[in-house]
Design a protein around this motif. Structure first.
Motif, PDB file in Angstrom:
ATOM      1  N   CYS A  22       0.044  18.402  -0.460  1.00  0.00           N
ATOM      2  CA  CYS A  22      -0.644  19.694  -0.475  1.00  0.00           C
ATOM      3  C   CYS A  22      -1.847  19.648  -1.399  1.00  0.00           C
ATOM      4  O   CYS A  22      -2.935  20.098  -1.054  1.00  0.00           O
ATOM      5  N   LEU A  23      -1.633  19.075  -2.574  1.00  0.00           N
ATOM      6  CA  LEU A  23      -2.692  18.985  -3.565  1.00  0.00           C
ATOM      7  C   LEU A  23      -3.871  18.184  -3.010  1.00  0.00           C
ATOM      8  O   LEU A  23      -5.029  18.594  -3.122  1.00  0.00           O
ATOM      9  N   ALA A  24      -3.546  17.058  -2.372  1.00  0.00           N
ATOM     10  CA  ALA A  24      -4.588  16.206  -1.797  1.00  0.00           C
ATOM     11  C   ALA A  24      -5.366  16.980  -0.740  1.00  0.00           C
ATOM     12  O   ALA A  24      -6.596  16.927  -0.680  1.00  0.00           O
ATOM     13  N   LEU A  25      -4.640  17.727   0.053  1.00  0.00           N
ATOM     14  CA  LEU A  25      -5.258  18.500   1.128  1.00  0.00           C
ATOM     15  C   LEU A  25      -6.227  19.536   0.553  1.00  0.00           C
ATOM     16  O   LEU A  25      -7.360  19.690   1.020  1.00  0.00           O
ATOM     17  N   ILE A  26      -5.740  20.214  -0.514  1.00  0.00           N
ATOM     18  CA  ILE A  26      -6.571  21.237  -1.153  1.00  0.00           C
ATOM     19  C   ILE A  26      -7.857  20.615  -1.689  1.00  0.00           C
ATOM     20  O   ILE A  26      -8.953  21.139  -1.506  1.00  0.00           O
ATOM     21  N   VAL A  27      -7.718  19.450  -2.323  1.00  0.00           N
ATOM     22  CA  VAL A  27      -8.893  18.776  -2.886  1.00  0.00           C
ATOM     23  C   VAL A  27      -9.871  18.400  -1.772  1.00  0.00           C
ATOM     24  O   VAL A  27     -11.079  18.623  -1.879  1.00  0.00           O
ATOM     25  N   ILE A  28      -9.325  17.872  -0.683  1.00  0.00           N
ATOM     26  CA  ILE A  28     -10.189  17.446   0.434  1.00  0.00           C
ATOM     27  C   ILE A  28     -10.916  18.639   1.045  1.00  0.00           C
ATOM     28  O   ILE A  28     -12.137  18.604   1.255  1.00  0.00           O
ATOM     29  N   VAL A  29     -10.174  19.711   1.283  1.00  0.00           N
ATOM     30  CA  VAL A  29     -10.796  20.918   1.860  1.00  0.00           C
ATOM     31  C   VAL A  29     -11.856  21.463   0.911  1.00  0.00           C
ATOM     32  O   VAL A  29     -12.961  21.816   1.312  1.00  0.00           O
ATOM     33  N   GLY A  30     -11.511  21.476  -0.385  1.00  0.00           N
ATOM     34  CA  GLY A  30     -12.449  21.958  -1.399  1.00  0.00           C
ATOM     35  C   GLY A  30     -13.727  21.155  -1.399  1.00  0.00           C
ATOM     36  O   GLY A  30     -14.828  21.700  -1.418  1.00  0.00           O
ATOM     37  N   LEU A  31     -13.581  19.840  -1.334  1.00  0.00           N
ATOM     38  CA  LEU A  31     -14.745  18.956  -1.312  1.00  0.00           C
ATOM     39  C   LEU A  31     -15.594  19.208  -0.072  1.00  0.00           C
ATOM     40  O   LEU A  31     -16.815  19.259  -0.144  1.00  0.00           O
ATOM     41  N   ALA A  32     -14.911  19.392   1.062  1.00  0.00           N
ATOM     42  CA  ALA A  32     -15.625  19.631   2.319  1.00  0.00           C
ATOM     43  C   ALA A  32     -16.452  20.904   2.218  1.00  0.00           C
ATOM     44  O   ALA A  32     -17.621  20.934   2.611  1.00  0.00           O
ATOM     45  N   ILE A  33     -15.837  21.956   1.648  1.00  0.00           N
ATOM     46  CA  ILE A  33     -16.563  23.224   1.489  1.00  0.00           C
ATOM     47  C   ILE A  33     -17.753  23.042   0.563  1.00  0.00           C
ATOM     48  O   ILE A  33     -18.857  23.482   0.852  1.00  0.00           O
ATOM     49  N   LEU A  34     -17.517  22.324  -0.535  1.00  0.00           N
ATOM     50  CA  LEU A  34     -18.578  22.099  -1.514  1.00  0.00           C
ATOM     51  C   LEU A  34     -19.749  21.343  -0.883  1.00  0.00           C
ATOM     52  O   LEU A  34     -20.914  21.716  -1.037  1.00  0.00           O
ATOM     53  N   ILE A  35     -19.420  20.288  -0.119  1.00  0.00           N
ATOM     54  CA  ILE A  35     -20.473  19.479   0.499  1.00  0.00           C
ATOM     55  C   ILE A  35     -21.249  20.302   1.525  1.00  0.00           C
ATOM     56  O   ILE A  35     -22.481  20.283   1.554  1.00  0.00           O
ATOM     57  N   THR A  36     -20.517  21.080   2.323  1.00  0.00           N
ATOM     58  CA  THR A  36     -21.179  21.944   3.303  1.00  0.00           C
ATOM     59  C   THR A  36     -22.108  22.924   2.595  1.00  0.00           C
ATOM     60  O   THR A  36     -23.260  23.111   2.993  1.00  0.00           O
ATOM     61  N   TRP A  37     -21.586  23.527   1.529  1.00  0.00           N
ATOM     62  CA  TRP A  37     -22.363  24.522   0.785  1.00  0.00           C
ATOM     63  C   TRP A  37     -23.640  23.897   0.221  1.00  0.00           C
ATOM     64  O   TRP A  37     -24.726  24.462   0.316  1.00  0.00           O
ATOM     65  N   LEU A  38     -23.497  22.686  -0.358  1.00  0.00           N
ATOM     66  CA  LEU A  38     -24.666  22.021  -0.929  1.00  0.00           C
ATOM     67  C   LEU A  38     -25.688  21.691   0.155  1.00  0.00           C
ATOM     68  O   LEU A  38     -26.888  21.775  -0.061  1.00  0.00           O
ATOM     69  N   ALA A  39     -25.168  21.329   1.336  1.00  0.00           N
ATOM     70  CA  ALA A  39     -26.059  20.946   2.437  1.00  0.00           C
ATOM     71  C   ALA A  39     -26.867  22.137   2.940  1.00  0.00           C
ATOM     72  O   ALA A  39     -28.009  21.984   3.354  1.00  0.00           O
ATOM     73  N   ILE A  40     -26.261  23.315   2.911  1.00  0.00           N
ATOM     74  CA  ILE A  40     -26.967  24.465   3.474  1.00  0.00           C
ATOM     75  C   ILE A  40     -27.437  25.433   2.402  1.00  0.00           C
ATOM     76  O   ILE A  40     -27.970  26.487   2.688  1.00  0.00           O
ATOM     77  N   LYS A  41     -27.202  25.064   1.162  1.00  0.00           N
ATOM     78  CA  LYS A  41     -27.540  25.877  -0.016  1.00  0.00           C
ATOM     79  C   LYS A  41     -28.574  26.983   0.263  1.00  0.00           C
ATOM     80  O   LYS A  41     -29.728  26.685   0.560  1.00  0.00           O
ATOM     81  N   PRO A  42     -28.179  28.247   0.155  1.00  0.00           N
ATOM     82  CA  PRO A  42     -29.112  29.310   0.515  1.00  0.00           C
ATOM     83  C   PRO A  42     -30.358  29.320  -0.359  1.00  0.00           C
ATOM     84  O   PRO A  42     -30.264  29.130  -1.570  1.00  0.00           O
TER      85      PRO A  42
END
Ligand SMILES: *[C@@H]1O[C@H](CO)[C@@H](O)[C@H](O)[C@H]1NC(C)=O
Ligand SMILES: *[C@@H]1O[C@H](CO)[C@@H](O)[C@H](O)[C@H]1NC(C)=O
Ligand SMILES: *[C@@H]1O[C@H](CO)[C@@H](O)[C@H](O)[C@H]1NC(C)=O
Ligand SMILES: *[C@@H]1O[C@H](CO)[C@@H](O)[C@H](O)[C@H]1NC(C)=O
Length: 195
Positions: A22-42
């Motif tokens: 679960c922890l690994a999953l949370i970290v992976i999802v978190g990273l994915a969100i972070l990377i997406t956010w950085l890529a589209i940074k408003p």
């Protein structure tokens, strides 16, 4: 006993394993969100007051009656994020005093879009401090008045199917110099935007 040391591998219970997964999953999802956010940074939203005029001006003793008109321009420079304006209010200040206020209708702003908002509000018998009233009389004679326009809004960004949390948008336009004459030579005012 001939059991060599080191083969006593710790057996992890299924619960521990599950927790680790679960922890690994949370970290992976978190990273994915972070990377997406950085890529589209408003990119920063832009505001300006493009037109401003005053009608029905009357100052009786210290009571101000008038209609304030502004054309507020807002630009969403993002090519991936739409903006949802769920709430917006505009306050006009004269020498720090709230002289006009209105709620704006909620709206959605598409990507790379310019939206012009009309602010038009009649204020009746707003009591000014005697100092401000005196000052306003002088400015009236001079032909123009210095105002501040503040905008508060609650916004969300929408990227693809995802909506972000609410942000508090604060906009300050100062000074907004408005001409009393019908001559519409208005000096466009850029605003400070913060959220
Ligand atoms: C100015 O205000 C007073 C009350 O404060 C009122 O009696 C009077 O009629 C007003 N004058 C004008 C021109 O509106
Ligand atoms: C300004 O005054 C109006 C009432 O005239 C009030 O509803 C509004 O909340 C005030 N705005 C601020 C920011 O104080
Ligand atoms: C911006 O969006 C609004 C609302 O969707 C629309 O009415 C307006 O035409 C758009 N402006 C431009 C310049 O595309
Ligand atoms: C206001 O109008 C007058 C003429 O009516 C003009 O001379 C003046 O430059 C204008 N002021 C501004 C700030 O546009």
């Amino acid at each position: 006993m001939a059991v060599p040391q080191g083969t006593t591998t710790k057996k992890r219970s299924p619960i521990t394993l599950c927790a680790i997964c679960c922890l690994a999953l949370i970290v992976i999802v978190g990273l994915a969100i972070l990377i997406t956010w950085l890529a589209i940074k408003p990119k920063k939203i832009q505001y300006s007051i493009d037109e401003g005029w005053i009608r029905d001006y009357n100052l009786n003793n210290s009571r101000l009656t008038s209609t304030f008109n502004f054309v507020i321009r807002t630009y969403n420079p993002n090519n991936k994020a739409k903006i949802y304006y769920d709430r917006m209010d505009v306050t006009v200040y004269y020498r720090g005093q709230n002289v006009s206020y209105d709620d704006m209708d909620p709206f959605r702003q598409p990507k790379k879009n310019v939206t012009r908002l009309m602010y038009q509000k009649n204020t009746k018998d707003v009591v000014l401090s005697s100092d401000s009233a005196q000052h306003l009389k002088l400015e009236r004679t001079g032909g123009q008045v210095d105002l501040d326009v503040k905008i508060n809004a609650k916004i969300r960004f929408k990227v693809g199917v995802f909506k972000t949390r609410h942000y508090k948008l604060k906009v300050l336009c100062s000074p907004v110099v408005v001409n009393f004459s019908n001559d519409k030579r208005f000096q466009k005012t850029d605003c400070d935007v913060d959220y």
